[in-house]
Design a protein around this motif. Structure first.
Motif, PDB file in Angstrom:
ATOM      1  N   LEU A 194     -27.071   2.269  21.450  1.00 23.32           N
ATOM      2  CA  LEU A 194     -26.202   1.156  21.840  1.00 23.32           C
ATOM      3  C   LEU A 194     -25.165   1.588  22.869  1.00 23.32           C
ATOM      4  CD1 LEU A 194     -25.615  -0.233  18.242  1.00 23.32           C
ATOM      5  CD2 LEU A 194     -27.182  -1.163  19.982  1.00 23.32           C
ATOM      6  N   GLU A 195     -24.704   2.828  22.743  1.00 24.62           N
ATOM      7  CA  GLU A 195     -23.674   3.374  23.633  1.00 24.62           C
ATOM      8  C   GLU A 195     -23.815   4.880  23.620  1.00 24.62           C
ATOM      9  OE1 GLU A 195     -21.142   3.066  26.470  1.00 24.62           O
ATOM     10  OE2 GLU A 195     -21.487   1.223  25.326  1.00 24.62           O
ATOM     11  N   GLY A 196     -23.667   5.522  24.769  1.00 17.04           N
ATOM     12  CA  GLY A 196     -23.739   6.976  24.831  1.00 17.04           C
ATOM     13  C   GLY A 196     -25.130   7.488  25.143  1.00 17.04           C
ATOM     14  N   GLU A 197     -25.458   8.648  24.597  1.00 18.62           N
ATOM     15  CA  GLU A 197     -26.756   9.292  24.838  1.00 18.62           C
ATOM     16  C   GLU A 197     -27.177  10.071  23.606  1.00 18.62           C
ATOM     17  OE1 GLU A 197     -27.861  13.220  27.161  1.00 18.62           O
ATOM     18  OE2 GLU A 197     -27.566  11.560  28.592  1.00 18.62           O
ATOM     19  N   LEU A 198     -28.431   9.951  23.250  1.00 24.28           N
ATOM     20  CA  LEU A 198     -28.974  10.677  22.105  1.00 24.28           C
ATOM     21  C   LEU A 198     -30.152  11.520  22.573  1.00 24.28           C
ATOM     22  CD1 LEU A 198     -28.739  10.954  18.971  1.00 24.28           C
ATOM     23  CD2 LEU A 198     -30.580   9.256  18.840  1.00 24.28           C
ATOM     24  N   ARG A 199     -30.187  12.750  22.087  1.00 28.77           N
ATOM     25  CA  ARG A 199     -31.329  13.629  22.339  1.00 28.77           C
ATOM     26  C   ARG A 199     -31.984  13.908  20.992  1.00 28.77           C
ATOM     27  NH1 ARG A 199     -27.930  17.679  26.245  1.00 28.77           N
ATOM     28  NH2 ARG A 199     -27.408  16.068  27.789  1.00 28.77           N
ATOM     29  N   ILE A 200     -33.289  13.875  20.961  1.00 21.60           N
ATOM     30  CA  ILE A 200     -34.014  14.147  19.723  1.00 21.60           C
ATOM     31  C   ILE A 200     -35.007  15.270  19.993  1.00 21.60           C
ATOM     32  CG2 ILE A 200     -35.449  13.223  17.868  1.00 21.60           C
ATOM     33  CD1 ILE A 200     -34.424  10.414  18.628  1.00 21.60           C
ATOM     34  N   SER A 201     -34.779  16.396  19.336  1.00 26.53           N
ATOM     35  CA  SER A 201     -35.730  17.505  19.415  1.00 26.53           C
ATOM     36  C   SER A 201     -36.828  17.247  18.399  1.00 26.53           C
ATOM     37  CB  SER A 201     -35.035  18.833  19.120  1.00 26.53           C
ATOM     38  OG  SER A 201     -34.084  19.110  20.123  1.00 26.53           O
ATOM     39  N   LEU A 202     -38.067  17.528  18.811  1.00 30.45           N
ATOM     40  CA  LEU A 202     -39.247  17.269  17.985  1.00 30.45           C
ATOM     41  C   LEU A 202     -40.075  18.544  17.875  1.00 30.45           C
ATOM     42  CD1 LEU A 202     -40.174  14.069  19.968  1.00 30.45           C
ATOM     43  CD2 LEU A 202     -39.243  14.052  17.657  1.00 30.45           C
ATOM     44  N   ARG A 203     -40.561  18.823  16.678  1.00 30.69           N
ATOM     45  CA  ARG A 203     -41.506  19.924  16.470  1.00 30.69           C
ATOM     46  C   ARG A 203     -42.867  19.284  16.215  1.00 30.69           C
ATOM     47  NH1 ARG A 203     -37.576  23.613  12.678  1.00 30.69           N
ATOM     48  NH2 ARG A 203     -36.443  24.605  14.387  1.00 30.69           N
ATOM     49  N   GLU A 204     -43.700  19.334  17.242  1.00 31.19           N
ATOM     50  CA  GLU A 204     -45.010  18.697  17.198  1.00 31.19           C
ATOM     51  C   GLU A 204     -46.098  19.760  17.229  1.00 31.19           C
ATOM     52  OE1 GLU A 204     -44.152  14.635  19.617  1.00 31.19           O
ATOM     53  OE2 GLU A 204     -43.984  16.474  20.783  1.00 31.19           O
ATOM     54  N   PRO A 205     -47.344  19.388  16.898  1.00 30.82           N
ATOM     55  CA  PRO A 205     -48.429  20.377  16.928  1.00 30.82           C
ATOM     56  C   PRO A 205     -48.542  21.091  18.280  1.00 30.82           C
ATOM     57  CG  PRO A 205     -49.176  18.393  15.838  1.00 30.82           C
ATOM     58  CD  PRO A 205     -47.807  18.098  16.393  1.00 30.82           C
ATOM     59  N   ALA A 206     -48.250  20.409  19.369  1.00 32.40           N
ATOM     60  CA  ALA A 206     -48.357  21.014  20.707  1.00 32.40           C
ATOM     61  C   ALA A 206     -47.143  21.878  21.054  1.00 32.40           C
ATOM     62  CB  ALA A 206     -48.527  19.921  21.761  1.00 32.40           C
ATOM     63  N   GLY A 207     -46.119  21.866  20.199  1.00 31.50           N
ATOM     64  CA  GLY A 207     -44.921  22.650  20.465  1.00 31.50           C
ATOM     65  C   GLY A 207     -43.661  21.825  20.331  1.00 31.50           C
ATOM     66  N   GLU A 208     -42.551  22.434  20.649  1.00 31.32           N
ATOM     67  CA  GLU A 208     -41.253  21.763  20.541  1.00 31.32           C
ATOM     68  C   GLU A 208     -40.894  21.111  21.867  1.00 31.32           C
ATOM     69  OE1 GLU A 208     -36.793  23.242  19.546  1.00 31.32           O
ATOM     70  OE2 GLU A 208     -38.344  23.891  18.132  1.00 31.32           O
ATOM     71  N   ARG A 209     -40.326  19.896  21.783  1.00 25.91           N
ATOM     72  CA  ARG A 209     -39.847  19.211  22.981  1.00 25.91           C
ATOM     73  C   ARG A 209     -38.629  18.378  22.594  1.00 25.91           C
ATOM     74  NH1 ARG A 209     -41.991  13.519  24.095  1.00 25.91           N
ATOM     75  NH2 ARG A 209     -42.991  12.903  22.146  1.00 25.91           N
ATOM     76  N   THR A 210     -37.894  17.935  23.608  1.00 24.04           N
ATOM     77  CA  THR A 210     -36.725  17.089  23.385  1.00 24.04           C
ATOM     78  C   THR A 210     -36.850  15.841  24.242  1.00 24.04           C
ATOM     79  OG1 THR A 210     -35.313  18.997  22.904  1.00 24.04           O
ATOM     80  CG2 THR A 210     -34.200  16.963  23.542  1.00 24.04           C
ATOM     81  N   VAL A 211     -36.601  14.686  23.626  1.00 25.24           N
ATOM     82  CA  VAL A 211     -36.557  13.426  24.364  1.00 25.24           C
ATOM     83  C   VAL A 211     -35.094  13.036  24.519  1.00 25.24           C
ATOM     84  CG1 VAL A 211     -38.837  12.622  23.648  1.00 25.24           C
ATOM     85  CG2 VAL A 211     -36.850  12.034  22.273  1.00 25.24           C
ATOM     86  N   THR A 212     -34.755  12.455  25.658  1.00 27.33           N
ATOM     87  CA  THR A 212     -33.390  12.008  25.935  1.00 27.33           C
ATOM     88  C   THR A 212     -33.384  10.496  25.997  1.00 27.33           C
ATOM     89  OG1 THR A 212     -32.893  14.039  27.132  1.00 27.33           O
ATOM     90  CG2 THR A 212     -31.467  12.140  27.555  1.00 27.33           C
ATOM     91  N   LEU A 213     -32.490   9.885  25.231  1.00 22.51           N
ATOM     92  CA  LEU A 213     -32.374   8.437  25.180  1.00 22.51           C
ATOM     93  C   LEU A 213     -31.009   8.017  25.727  1.00 22.51           C
ATOM     94  CD1 LEU A 213     -34.238   9.396  22.716  1.00 22.51           C
ATOM     95  CD2 LEU A 213     -33.836   7.123  21.829  1.00 22.51           C
ATOM     96  N   PRO A 214     -30.953   7.483  26.937  1.00 22.99           N
ATOM     97  CA  PRO A 214     -29.698   6.935  27.439  1.00 22.99           C
ATOM     98  C   PRO A 214     -29.432   5.571  26.791  1.00 22.99           C
ATOM     99  CG  PRO A 214     -31.419   6.694  29.081  1.00 22.99           C
ATOM    100  CD  PRO A 214     -32.024   7.443  27.927  1.00 22.99           C
ATOM    101  N   LYS A 215     -28.263   5.041  27.031  1.00 28.44           N
ATOM    102  CA  LYS A 215     -27.887   3.727  26.516  1.00 28.44           C
ATOM    103  C   LYS A 215     -28.987   2.709  26.798  1.00 28.44           C
ATOM    104  CE  LYS A 215     -24.399   0.133  27.117  1.00 28.44           C
ATOM    105  NZ  LYS A 215     -23.133  -0.212  27.783  1.00 28.44           N
ATOM    106  N   GLY A 216     -29.337   1.921  25.777  1.00 25.21           N
ATOM    107  CA  GLY A 216     -30.339   0.876  25.911  1.00 25.21           C
ATOM    108  C   GLY A 216     -31.756   1.333  25.647  1.00 25.21           C
TER     109      GLY A 216
END
Length: 128
Positions: free
Chosen positions: A54-76
Protein backbone atom coordinates in the motif's frame (compact mmCIF):
# COMPACT_ATOMS: atom_id res chain seq x y z
CA UNK A 1 -21.44 -3.63 7.63
CA UNK A 2 -19.86 -0.29 6.88
CA UNK A 3 -17.00 0.59 4.56
CA UNK A 4 -13.56 0.34 6.11
CA UNK A 5 -10.91 2.93 5.35
CA UNK A 6 -7.53 1.24 5.03
CA UNK A 7 -5.74 4.48 5.94
CA UNK A 8 -7.87 4.80 9.11
CA UNK A 9 -7.26 1.15 9.94
CA UNK A 10 -3.50 1.64 9.59
CA UNK A 11 -3.62 4.86 11.63
CA UNK A 12 -5.30 2.99 14.52
CA UNK A 13 -2.09 1.16 15.55
CA UNK A 14 1.67 1.63 15.35
CA UNK A 15 3.15 -1.83 16.00
CA UNK A 16 5.34 -3.33 13.27
CA UNK A 17 4.79 -6.86 11.92
CA UNK A 18 1.51 -7.07 13.90
CA UNK A 19 -1.39 -7.37 11.44
CA UNK A 20 -4.95 -6.20 12.01
CA UNK A 21 -7.89 -8.01 10.43
CA UNK A 22 -9.95 -5.44 8.53
CA UNK A 23 -12.52 -7.85 7.10
CA UNK A 24 -13.14 -11.49 6.27
CA UNK A 25 -13.95 -12.87 2.82
CA UNK A 26 -15.33 -16.41 3.03
CA UNK A 27 -12.65 -18.22 5.06
CA UNK A 28 -9.93 -15.61 4.44
CA UNK A 29 -8.73 -12.67 6.52
CA UNK A 30 -7.83 -9.39 4.88
CA UNK A 31 -5.08 -8.00 7.10
CA UNK A 32 -3.10 -4.76 7.11
CA UNK A 33 0.14 -4.07 8.90
CA UNK A 34 3.12 -1.76 9.18
CA UNK A 35 6.49 -3.33 8.44
CA UNK A 36 10.10 -2.23 8.52
CA UNK A 37 13.30 -4.22 8.67
CA UNK A 38 13.47 -8.00 8.48
CA UNK A 39 10.78 -10.55 9.29
CA UNK A 40 12.10 -14.15 9.48
CA UNK A 41 12.50 -17.17 7.24
CA UNK A 42 9.28 -19.17 7.38
CA UNK A 43 7.03 -21.53 5.42
CA UNK A 44 3.27 -21.86 5.13
CA UNK A 45 2.81 -25.56 4.34
CA UNK A 46 -0.89 -25.41 3.44
CA UNK A 47 -1.58 -21.98 1.98
CA UNK A 48 -0.29 -19.37 -0.41
CA UNK A 49 0.42 -15.89 1.01
CA UNK A 50 -0.77 -12.79 -0.89
CA UNK A 51 0.98 -9.41 -0.44
CA UNK A 52 -0.15 -5.97 -1.66
CA UNK A 53 2.13 -3.01 -0.95
CA UNK A 54 0.00 0.00 0.00
CA UNK A 55 2.91 2.33 0.80
CA UNK A 56 6.68 1.92 0.73
CA UNK A 57 8.60 -1.06 -0.64
CA UNK A 58 8.72 -4.73 0.30
CA UNK A 59 11.36 -7.26 -0.66
CA UNK A 60 10.68 -10.96 -0.31
CA UNK A 61 13.55 -13.42 -0.38
CA UNK A 62 12.54 -16.88 -1.61
CA UNK A 63 14.27 -20.25 -1.29
CA UNK A 64 13.13 -22.18 -4.34
CA UNK A 65 14.32 -25.45 -5.90
CA UNK A 66 16.30 -23.43 -8.49
CA UNK A 67 17.99 -21.39 -5.75
CA UNK A 68 17.48 -18.26 -3.70
CA UNK A 69 16.11 -15.06 -5.21
CA UNK A 70 14.53 -11.81 -4.03
CA UNK A 71 11.50 -10.07 -5.52
CA UNK A 72 11.01 -6.33 -5.00
CA UNK A 73 7.49 -4.95 -4.65
CA UNK A 74 7.13 -1.17 -4.97
CA UNK A 75 3.96 0.62 -3.91
CA UNK A 76 0.90 -0.79 -5.69
CA UNK A 77 2.52 -4.17 -6.44
CA UNK A 78 1.16 -7.59 -5.57
CA UNK A 79 2.91 -10.91 -5.17
CA UNK A 80 1.85 -14.37 -4.04
CA UNK A 81 4.27 -16.69 -2.28
CA UNK A 82 3.20 -20.24 -3.16
CA UNK A 83 2.51 -22.67 -0.33
CA UNK A 84 5.57 -24.58 0.78
CA UNK A 85 8.08 -21.94 -0.37
CA UNK A 86 10.40 -20.69 2.36
CA UNK A 87 10.44 -16.89 2.36
CA UNK A 88 11.54 -13.86 4.35
CA UNK A 89 9.96 -10.42 3.88
CA UNK A 90 12.10 -7.32 4.36
CA UNK A 91 11.11 -3.65 4.21
CA UNK A 92 14.02 -1.24 3.69
CA UNK A 93 11.77 1.73 4.56
CA UNK A 94 8.56 2.05 6.62
CA UNK A 95 5.99 0.15 4.57
CA UNK A 96 2.28 -0.66 4.83
CA UNK A 97 1.01 -3.91 3.36
CA UNK A 98 -2.24 -5.80 2.91
CA UNK A 99 -2.23 -9.59 3.29
CA UNK A 100 -4.83 -12.16 2.26
CA UNK A 101 -4.61 -15.45 4.15
CA UNK A 102 -6.95 -18.15 5.45
CA UNK A 103 -8.38 -17.29 8.86
CA UNK A 104 -6.10 -18.62 11.58
CA UNK A 105 -2.89 -18.50 9.53
CA UNK A 106 0.13 -17.69 11.69
CA UNK A 107 2.33 -14.76 10.71
CA UNK A 108 5.37 -16.96 11.29
CA UNK A 109 4.10 -19.91 9.27
CA UNK A 110 4.13 -23.60 10.09
CA UNK A 111 7.93 -23.84 10.18
CA UNK A 112 10.25 -20.93 10.95
CA UNK A 113 13.51 -19.59 12.30
CA UNK A 114 13.62 -18.20 15.81
CA UNK A 115 11.11 -15.35 16.13
CA UNK A 116 12.92 -12.03 16.77
CA UNK A 117 11.56 -9.68 19.42
CA UNK A 118 10.27 -7.15 16.84
CA UNK A 119 8.05 -9.75 15.08
CA UNK A 120 4.80 -10.87 16.65
CA UNK A 121 3.71 -14.49 16.16
CA UNK A 122 -0.05 -14.04 15.77
CA UNK A 123 -3.02 -15.03 13.64
CA UNK A 124 -3.97 -11.34 13.44
CA UNK A 125 -5.73 -8.92 15.75
CA UNK A 126 -9.27 -7.65 15.46
CA UNK A 127 -9.31 -4.08 14.24
CA UNK A 128 -10.19 -1.72 17.11
Amino acid sequence: MNPISLSAALASFSEQWSPRIVTTVNDYDVRVTHVEGEHLWHVHDHTDEFFLVLEGELRISLREPAGERTVTLPKGSVFTVPRGVEHKPYAPVPTDILLLEPTGTSTVGDRHDEVPAHVEATTGHTLA
